[in-house]
Design a protein around this motif. Structure first.
Motif, PDB file in Angstrom:
ATOM      1  N   LEU A   1      49.646  44.719  39.909  1.00  0.00           N
ATOM      2  CA  LEU A   1      49.325  43.550  40.727  1.00  0.00           C
ATOM      3  C   LEU A   1      48.207  42.799  40.011  1.00  0.00           C
ATOM      4  O   LEU A   1      47.124  43.357  39.788  1.00  0.00           O
ATOM      5  CB  LEU A   1      48.860  44.058  42.084  1.00  0.00           C
ATOM      6  N   VAL A   2      48.477  41.559  39.599  1.00  0.00           N
ATOM      7  CA  VAL A   2      47.481  40.755  38.887  1.00  0.00           C
ATOM      8  C   VAL A   2      47.069  39.606  39.799  1.00  0.00           C
ATOM      9  O   VAL A   2      47.912  38.816  40.234  1.00  0.00           O
ATOM     10  CB  VAL A   2      48.038  40.191  37.563  1.00  0.00           C
ATOM     11  N   ILE A   3      45.769  39.547  40.098  1.00  0.00           N
ATOM     12  CA  ILE A   3      45.270  38.601  41.102  1.00  0.00           C
ATOM     13  C   ILE A   3      44.150  37.755  40.519  1.00  0.00           C
ATOM     14  O   ILE A   3      43.300  38.257  39.785  1.00  0.00           O
ATOM     15  CB  ILE A   3      44.710  39.369  42.331  1.00  0.00           C
ATOM     16  N   GLY A   4      44.156  36.470  40.844  1.00  0.00           N
ATOM     17  CA  GLY A   4      43.004  35.607  40.566  1.00  0.00           C
ATOM     18  C   GLY A   4      42.450  35.167  41.904  1.00  0.00           C
ATOM     19  O   GLY A   4      43.202  34.680  42.751  1.00  0.00           O
ATOM     20  N   ALA A   5      41.154  35.404  42.137  1.00  0.00           N
ATOM     21  CA  ALA A   5      40.570  35.057  43.441  1.00  0.00           C
ATOM     22  C   ALA A   5      39.126  34.620  43.253  1.00  0.00           C
ATOM     23  O   ALA A   5      38.382  35.224  42.484  1.00  0.00           O
ATOM     24  CB  ALA A   5      40.634  36.250  44.388  1.00  0.00           C
TER      25      ALA A   5
ATOM     26  N   SER B   1      38.981  28.033  39.652  1.00  0.00           N
ATOM     27  CA  SER B   1      38.644  28.950  38.566  1.00  0.00           C
ATOM     28  C   SER B   1      39.794  29.930  38.300  1.00  0.00           C
ATOM     29  O   SER B   1      40.921  29.510  38.104  1.00  0.00           O
ATOM     30  CB  SER B   1      37.326  29.660  38.877  1.00  0.00           C
ATOM     31  N   ALA B   2      39.524  31.239  38.314  1.00  0.00           N
ATOM     32  CA  ALA B   2      40.549  32.230  37.954  1.00  0.00           C
ATOM     33  C   ALA B   2      41.746  32.223  38.903  1.00  0.00           C
ATOM     34  O   ALA B   2      42.804  32.754  38.582  1.00  0.00           O
ATOM     35  CB  ALA B   2      39.934  33.623  37.901  1.00  0.00           C
ATOM     36  N   ALA B   3      41.592  31.632  40.089  1.00  0.00           N
ATOM     37  CA  ALA B   3      42.702  31.595  41.053  1.00  0.00           C
ATOM     38  C   ALA B   3      43.682  30.474  40.758  1.00  0.00           C
ATOM     39  O   ALA B   3      44.796  30.469  41.285  1.00  0.00           O
ATOM     40  CB  ALA B   3      42.159  31.439  42.473  1.00  0.00           C
ATOM     41  N   SER B   4      43.310  29.521  39.916  1.00  0.00           N
ATOM     42  CA  SER B   4      44.095  28.275  39.856  1.00  0.00           C
ATOM     43  C   SER B   4      45.493  28.443  39.265  1.00  0.00           C
ATOM     44  O   SER B   4      46.440  27.857  39.758  1.00  0.00           O
ATOM     45  CB  SER B   4      43.306  27.171  39.140  1.00  0.00           C
TER      46      SER B   4
END
Length: 323
Positions: free
Chosen positions: A137-141, A282-285
């Motif tokens: 599971l790879v998540i940007g938040a 940021s990392a979520a975009s």
């Protein structure tokens, strides 16, 4: 035959509170028109006071698992890309692991600011290809609203909160550029450019700090470096710009997005754009844009997708994958 990391599920979560540009007109010398013209941003989401980065990440993860038809028990590892973890430690990823009820496997955070998701995806791919994990599971938040200087009109109007997630699964491919999954990655950083984008505080300096950015300088580096990293990744996959169905860029600024597409010789019709609704998350975009792009019916199975991002560090990179 070759092992490939294939996207089998995608999802996102945005906090309930929507903040239109007009809200900033009350406290800052700025206008909706100025923000839109300079950045392409019209609104963004801010997390509720009791909502943390791991909360957003967990909701995006649940959406991605549902999309994949999987449960937390099917996952071997969680990689969370974030610069705004809930606590100094433990990692936000272990908090997501607990919230999902996942009691085996492993979880960790990756910190490469706006390029974080590209770095996380590259690391997750390496874990899968090396046999360390079958499903990741790879998540940007991010909750960037917590590190804004609300008196700095050049930065505080640009950022928003949110989370996006992908489930990557080991599948066998033919070892050609026609395979589904991650085909190539390219990562870069150059620490000499720290002063262009950073937070002026942290644990070992004993303060929280606020985001500081020299926007013009970042812009100057962005288009050239994003184009080069995307083309490098495509080349190592044995592909060219004309093979690309979708660019899914980091959503920082519409002018950077347009400039990169133009330099790559691709029309904006081939670009997934969400910056108007989310701001810079940021990392979520990128995972947010991938999820929205799939929802809109833009990204379809078999499409060749290039994601590219640049952020503080400076750190930048690209991933080429077939959906």
């Amino acid at each position: 035959m070759a092992g490939r990391s294939v996207v089998v599920g995608v999802g996102h979560y945005l906090p309930e509170r929507i903040v239109p540009n007009s809200e900033f007109e009350k406290t800052l010398d700025t206008t909706d028109e100025w923000i839109k013209t300079r950045s392409g941003i019209e609104r963004r989401h801010f997390a509720a006071e009791d909502e943390t980065t791991s909360d957003l990440a967990t909701k995006a993860a649940e959406a991605a698992l549902a999309d994949a038809g999987l449960t937390a028990d099917d996952i071997d590892a969680i990689v969370v890309a974030t610069s705004t973890a809930d606590l100094t430690f433990p990692s936000a990823a272990t908090m997501v692991q607990a919230q999902l009820g996942m009691t085996k496997g492993f979880a960790f955070d990756v910190q490469a600011v706006c390029a974080g998701f590209v770095f996380a995806l590259t690391n997750a791919n390496a874990l899968i290809v090396s046999g360390q994990a079958k499903r990741v599971l790879v998540i940007g938040a991010e909750t960037f609203s917590r590190i804004m200087d609300w008196t700095d009109r050049s930065t505080c109007v640009l950022f928003g909160d949110g989370a996006g997630a992908l489930v990557l699964e080991l599948q066998e491919g033919e070892g050609t550029a026609q395979d589904r999954g991650i085909l190539a990655t390219d990562l870069n950083s150059d620490g000499r450019y720290k002063d262009l984008l950073y937070v002026d505080g942290g644990v070992s300096t004993q303060s929280t700090g606020h985001l500081r950015m020299q926007g013009n300088q970042v812009f100057r580096h962005a288009v050239e470096k994003l184009t080069k990293t995307a083309e490098t990744a495509l080349e190592s996959a044995g592909l060219g710009n004309s093979d690309v169905d979708w660019i899914v860029p980091h959503q920082a600024n519409i002018r950077i997005i347009q400039g990169t597409a133009k330099k790559m010789g691709l029309p904006m019709d081939n670009v997934v754009v969400t910056v108007q609704d989310h701001g810079n998350t940021s990392a979520a975009s990128i995972p947010l844009a991938l999820s929205v792009g799939k929802q809109r019916g833009q990204i379809k199975q078999g499409d060749l997708v290039v994601t590219e991002a640049i952020g503080g560090g400076l750190a930048w990179g690209a991933v080429v994958l077939r959906w």
